[in-house]
Design an enzyme around this catalytic site. Structure first.
Site: not given
Ligand code: IFG
Length: 526
Positions: A338
């Site tokens: 992200e």
């Molecule tokens: N995506 C984000 C996490 C977390 C997750 C919660 C990944 C690799 C959603 N990154 O999963 O930091 O916020 O379900």
């Protein structure tokens, strides 16, 4: 015999049975029917042959025999069995001498079981556990403990017979890398809470614990050359919850504790995104030289290290150097997810500079699968967290020889709600009931990623909505044993219809352990 006298005799007889730990109803010769057999074990073993007539009854006279290499595991086993039985269960070295024994032997198991496998045999004269390493013995002990009645998990003495179900097991894992992740950044969990989770996952033969140590809302590991990362960046948490951080001594103690359960700690420093806590702690880490305000909401994707500044790479070097020095495990996780506020060119620039830093300190890279597009070293392990069945960058990395760690968010994210009304967790990747979490296979899930490209599986537990250990347990159980089975058991022996019956028989153990699990309606809990 007078009525009074016969009552006395009977009374003495019952009393003697009870003190022997036998239920008054069972006669001395009859073995109380064991609650479970070797075919009930989770994860399912490669080869399990029950023989109920060959059950073994633990008694106050039982000893645990071992050789030098097995001593630590033997003491661990004694620690598991002593509280509920109240038996001395002394650990003695050498395999001579008579009397009922649980024998742990290293170096004499079949080559078929490799370094993590074991051979277990239970018979009326005793229990023999063989493995080629102490790790194999430890994993065999996790199977052995499941052959005792569930009250064996009690921390207080239970007056009952301790019949170990008879039979034999030959076992070894399908994937060598079986992992759980705990997000200690969104909410901080104390060392004792982490140790509790280590013990809970160890019983299902999980052998890696990925700690998500840093994120926007908190930095959780002391870095001596950048002290404010922890002292400032560690003060916050989601929703204004109290923060916290691990001193390097506490982290080293966690590493040691995990190692005593044959679990390797994999620390994650998430970069170049998810870095608000660091950039709040040090103004110089920001492109404009101004510290950003702390963040305690759960938005993602808004932060990025300053890719063009040299100090960014001194920061990365110092952090990776210090973390590598206290992490005996092979991997350092550099995150990479992200990075929506880092341009693709900058993301590549950052990767190109950071990969050699990790290698310089003797560590191997793992990270979220976003790193696959940066052409990382072939030793790097991208961790798939997508929700689709295809990802061109991951397939290309696999084709280049990178091993993939499988944790698809719509199958393995333990922070996903079970159903729409689940009080904890999120739902962006979908709802994950127990069957959904179990009914998939890492070797066929992604196009271009087959058995030989997969290093193993991981069950990530993000903590935006979790505060207590009960919260962790409610989301991890009953789904976590399923991922442990996906990582350990032969693919063709895994069916939901059979698994759900074995899973049901695990629940009395969780009750004894005080694990606050979700009683899914998909399982007929015992
Ligand atoms: N995506 C984000 C996490 C977390 C997750 C919660 C990944 C690799 C959603 N990154 O999963 O930091 O916020 O379900």
């Amino acid at each position: 015999m007078s009525k009074r006298l016969s009552r006395t005799v009977l009374g003495v007889a019952v009393l003697s049975l009870v003190t022997l730990g036998l239920p008054a109803t069972a006669s001395a010769g009859q073995h109380a029917k064991a609650e479970r057999t070797v075919t009930d074990v989770v994860p399912a073993p490669v080869d399990a042959k029950p023989d109920p007539r060959a059950s073994f009854r633990l008694s106050p006279a039982t000893v645990i025999r071992t050789d030098r290499e097995g001593k630590q595991v033997a003491e661990y086993l004694a620690g598991l069995l002593r509280p509920a039985t109240g038996y001395r269960l002394p650990v003695v070295s050498g395999h001579r001498g008579g009397g009922p024994a649980i024998s742990l032997e290293t170096g004499h198991a079949s080559g078929r079981v490799g370094s993590e496998g074991y051979q277990l045999k239970v018979s009326p004269s005793g229990v023999t556990l063989k493995a080629n390493t102490d790790e194999g013995l430890f994993l065999g002990v996790q199977t052995l403990r499941q052959l005792f009645p569930s009250e064996i998990e009690s921390k207080t003495v239970k007056k009952r017979s301790w019949v170990v179900s008879g039979g034999s097991v030959l076992d070894y894992p399908r994937f060598g890398y079986r992992s759980a992740m705990l997000d200690v950044a969104r909410h901080f969990f104390t060392p004792d809470q982490v140790k509790l989770y280590i013990d809970q996952i160890a019983q299902y033969k999980i052998n890696n614990l990925h700690l998500h140590l840093t994120d926007d809302q908190g930095w959780r590991i002391e870095i001596k050359s950048w002290p404010k990362l922890a002292t400032v960046g560690g003060q916050t948490a989601v929703g204004g919850a109290p923060g916290g951080y691990y001193t390097q001594e506490q982290y080293k103690d966690l590493v040691r504790y995990a190692a005593s359960r044959h679990i390797t700690i994999v620390p994650e420093i998430d970069m170049p995104g998810h870095t608000n806590a660091a950039q709040h702690s040090y103004a110089e880490l920001n492109c404009d030289g101004k510290a950003v305000p702390p963040r305690t909401d759960i938005e993602v994707g808004y932060s990025s290290l300053c890719i063009g500044k040299d100090i960014t790479y001194k920061f990365v070097d110092d952090v990776i150097r210090e973390l590598s020095a206290i992490t005996p495990g092979k991997y350092i996780n550099i995150g990479g997810d992200e990075a929506h506020s880092t341009s693709p060119e900058d993301y590549q620039t950052f990767a190109t500079k950071v990969h050699p830093i990790v290698a310089k300190y003797g560590k191997t890279i793992t990270g979220w699968h976003d790193i696959a597009k940066t052409n990382p070293p072939v030793s790097a392990v991208p961790q798939f967290w997508g929700t689709t069945g295809t990802d061109a960058n991951v397939a290309a990395a696999a084709a280049r020889g990178n091993k993939i760690l499988m944790s698809p968010a719509n199958k393995a994210y333990l922070d996903m709600k079970y159903h729409a009304q689940t009080p904890l967790g999120l739902s962006w990747a979908g709802l994950i009931e127990v069957k959904t979490g179990y009914d998939w296979d890492p070797a066929t899930h992604l196009q271009g990623v087959t058995e030989k490209n997969v290093i193993g599986v991981e069950a990530p537990l993000w903590s935006e909505t979790l505060i207590t250990s009960d919260h962790i347990e409610f989301m991890a159980f009953p789904r976590l044993p399923g991922y442990a089975e996906i990582g350990w058991s032969p693919k063709d022996s895994r069916t939901w219809d059979a698994y759900r019956l074995r899973l049901a028989k695990q629940s009395p153990r969780w009750v004894q352990q005080g694990i606050d699990f979700y009683r899914s309606t998909q399982v007929d809990w015992k």
